[in-house]
Design an enzyme around this catalytic site. Structure first.
Site, PDB file in Angstrom:
ATOM      1  N   ASP A 126     139.027 131.486  72.682  1.00 17.20           N
ATOM      2  CA  ASP A 126     139.236 130.022  72.721  1.00 17.20           C
ATOM      3  C   ASP A 126     140.009 129.584  73.966  1.00 17.20           C
ATOM      4  OD1 ASP A 126     138.356 130.490  70.069  1.00 17.20           O
ATOM      5  OD2 ASP A 126     140.400 130.423  69.294  1.00 17.20           O
ATOM      6  N   GLU A 135     132.387 123.650  65.812  1.00 15.18           N
ATOM      7  CA  GLU A 135     133.822 123.604  66.131  1.00 15.18           C
ATOM      8  C   GLU A 135     134.007 123.582  67.644  1.00 15.18           C
ATOM      9  OE1 GLU A 135     134.859 127.235  64.166  1.00 15.18           O
ATOM     10  OE2 GLU A 135     134.054 128.483  65.759  1.00 15.18           O
TER      11      GLU A 135
END
Ligand code: FUB
Length: 329
Positions: free
Chosen positions: A42, A212
């Site tokens: 991420d 997401e």
């Protein structure tokens, strides 16, 4: 005389071995991929005062995810690790799953937004928090003593926030897991959520196939909204995008820009984009899983070039092992 000879031969030997070192390890010409060692996911890439920074999730068992390291570089090729820029000791309500930082420089400070605790319902303590530091290397300290967003609204798990500053100075936060994406408006001090002009607090902006990891950038007056699709623990994780005329959308899906490549890696997703010093010089920073790995947390942070075509569409990203060449502000 004998003594002088010994010193001379020692000196020659020493400089010869230095020379040998120089020729056998030439200067690094590209970043290589992954950019740094260790499992990190991420990645949030940002540029602060001409210096590149990457803030990733420490990719491990949820109970071990109680801190974040950061990495800085002046040229995109050489990276310096800054251990534990944020840590459990400075977030009283963090138990586990410290995820997906979003970092901005504002008001003479640095704000690190994070997801914590991976809440599964509205009775659990956790969600999106914000920590503040005077330095991009931290230490970041929780600013509120509680989450900024602690409830599941419109079906969106409060994780994976991205903070976007529009040209008028307004900050918006896009966030959400579980296939739903909300946007909220932030106060100028970035420590609270304020109503939109129509009085609402949360606007659902979920594009088709969204899972997401939202991200937004603005280029030539257009809003490029991007997100991750698929399951992050598997090979088909990927990134898709939309182009809109407003930060509120609508975000009509155009197509994928990053996905697995059987020659390079699987599970490529949860990215960010940074602009280099050149006029239209862009880089995508993302995580991917090496071909010989299948573990959920075996995710490594990588960088590659991102290009727009002559009509403003994003070209599919070619993942590489070389990474990118040096580029200094
Ligand atoms: O790293 C934890 C979670 O994995 C992130 O919040 C998701 O976006 C996925 O990348």
């Amino acid at each position: 005389m004998k003594c002088r000879k010994i010193i001379l031969s020692l000196m020659l030997g020493c400089s010869a071995s230095l020379y040998a070192q120089t020729v056998s390890s030439p200067a690094k010409e590209t970043s290589g991929n992954p950019i740094f060692e260790g499992w990190y996911a991420d990645p949030e890439g940002v540029v602060f005062d001409g210096e590149y920074w990457i803030y990733p999730t420490y990719s491990a068992d949820y109970d071990a995810q109680t801190f974040m390291d950061a990495f800085s570089s002046t040229d995109l090729v050489h990276w310096k690790k800054h251990p534990k820029v944020i840590d459990k000791a400075n977030i009283s309500w963090l138990r586990r799953a410290l995820w997906a930082p979003a970092v901005v420089q504002a008001n003479g400070k640095y704000y690190l937004f994070f997801g914590a605790n991976d809440i599964q319902n509205n009775d659990e303590l956790g969600g999106i928090g914000v920590a503040v530091a005077d330095n991009p290397a931290g230490p970041f300290k929780d600013a509120l003593g509680k989450p900024l967003i602690d409830k599941i609204v419109n079906g969106a798990q409060p994780i994976d926030q991205f903070v976007f500053k529009d040209d008028d100075g307004q900050y918006y936060m896009y966030y959400g897991g579980w296939r739903h994406c909300n946007m909220v408006k932030l106060s100028p001090d970035l420590l609270s959520v304020v109503p939109f002009d129509d009085g609402t607090i949360y606007k659902e902006v979920t594009p088709e196939n969204y899972v997401e990891g939202p991200f937004m950038l603005k280029r030539n007056g257009k809003y490029y909204f991007m997100w991750s699709e698929g399951g992050w623990g598997g090979p088909d994780y990927c990134v898709a995008y939309a182009i809109a005329d407003s930060p509120f959308g609508p975000f009509k899906r155009i197509g994928k820009i990053l996905q697995q490549d059987p020659e390079v890696a699987t599970g490529a997703g949860h990215h960010s984009v940074i602009k280099g010093p050149g006029k239209d010089e862009w880089y995508i920073i993302y995580h991917r899983r090496p071909l010989n790995e299948t573990g959920r947390d075996s995710r490594a942070t990588c960088i590659d070039r991102l290009y727009f075509d002559e009509n403003g569409y994003i070209k599919p990203v070619k993942m590489t092992f070389e990474g990118v060449k040096a580029s200094k502000y």
